[in-house]
Design a protein around this motif. Structure first.
Motif, short mmCIF file in Angstrom:
data_model
loop_
_atom_site.label_atom_id
_atom_site.label_comp_id
_atom_site.label_asym_id
_atom_site.label_seq_id
_atom_site.Cartn_x
_atom_site.Cartn_y
_atom_site.Cartn_z
N ARG A 251 1.29 -1.10 0.11
CA ARG A 251 0.30 -0.01 -0.03
C ARG A 251 0.96 1.23 0.15
O ARG A 251 -0.19 2.06 -0.87
N CYS A 264 -7.31 3.56 -2.18
CA CYS A 264 -7.39 2.50 -1.54
C CYS A 264 -6.92 2.08 -0.76
O CYS A 264 -7.97 0.65 -1.09
N SER A 265 -7.28 2.78 0.36
CA SER A 265 -7.89 1.84 1.24
C SER A 265 -9.39 2.22 1.51
O SER A 265 -10.51 1.18 1.98
#
Length: 271
Positions: A251, A264-265
């Motif tokens: 990440r 992304c989260s």
């Protein structure tokens, strides 16, 4: 019949050396994880801590096993007609590592998809593999002769490996499909499609490594007459643990600015 060290010591030594390398990589990845992501959900941290604990025990059992095989049994190799106790505990800890990783991915699948049937199928396959692993470990503690043990337990070992790899592959494909579907409902997805595609590719890369490693155990078991499969079995847990940490730590490559991190989260680590 004369004692053949290739049956026991050979696969164990090769597997132990490679496993030690992977364990070093795992410790580094765990350090990086806690350094880069101190605000991750508690469940993530518990999973990573559990993996570190199982693999620490795994590494200690490797050392104990090698000592028994190369020092204690040096003058009396016949005591290796059965596996050392450390090896049997190692088999149990390996199954715990695999189940921890599978549970993590299954939970992620549930959080992402909200479709109960997908994590249910993954969970059933994972539980089946763990039950088979428990049966294998119990029989390992009760074994009378190592040379015939592998032949006698072909089915249960292959069944456990195939069930676990089937669970990995099913979960990986389901997560990738769910991630792809989610990009259609994220505002501005057309502008971030490249990031979303990278997340999907990264999921496939890291998860499938674990699947192929586990499936290879069954292939070696069924195709080779010696105990080469056991060397891969020793390595397998560390490969699987490293694959999860690689999935989590990668990440960091997406942290270009706050919007990329949020995306992304949102896509890959919802809930």
């Amino acid at each position: 019949m004369a004692f053949d060290p290739r049956i026991v010591i050979g696969p164990m030594q090769v597997g132990s050396l490679l496993s030690a390398v992977f364990y070093g990589c795992l410790i580094s990845q765990i350090y990086v994880y806690f350094k880069l992501f101190p605000t991750d959900p508690r469940g993530f941290k518990i999973a990573v801590t559990a993996l570190g604990t199982w693999q620490l025990g795994h590494f200690i059992c490797l050392i104990a096993t090698l000592w028994t095989m190369t020092v204690t049994a040096y003058s009396h190799p016949s005591i290796l007609d059965t596996l050392p106790v450390g090896t049997k505990i190692l088999l149990l800890l390996s199954s715990f590592t695999c189940s921890t990783v599978q549970s993590f991915y299954t939970h992620r699948l549930w959080k992402l998809s909200k479709i109960i049937i997908l994590p249910l199928i993954s969970g059933i396959l994972g539980v089946t593999a763990q039950v088979a692993a428990f049966i294998f470990v119990i029989r390992a503690f009760r074994m009378a002769n190592l040379e015939t043990f592998g032949e006698d337990q072909h089915f249960i070992i292959a069944f456990a490996a195939i069930s676990r790899s089937a669970s990995d592959i099913f979960t990986t494909i389901s997560i990738a499909a769910t991630l792809k579907k989610q990009t259609l409902y994220i505002p501005g997805a057309s502008m971030t499609a490249k990031i979303a595609d990278r997340i999907i590719a990264w999921t496939l890369e890291t998860c499938l490594v674990a699947s192929l490693a586990t499936f290879s155990i069954a292939v070696l078991l069924l195709t080779l007459p010696n105990n080469a499969w056991f060397g891969l079995y020793v390595i397998n847990a560390n490969v699987i643990a490293n694959s999860l940490l690689a999935w989590l730590n990668r990440r960091f490559t997406f942290v270009r600015d706050d919007s990329d991190l949020t995306l992304c989260s949102t896509i890959a680590f919802a809930g």
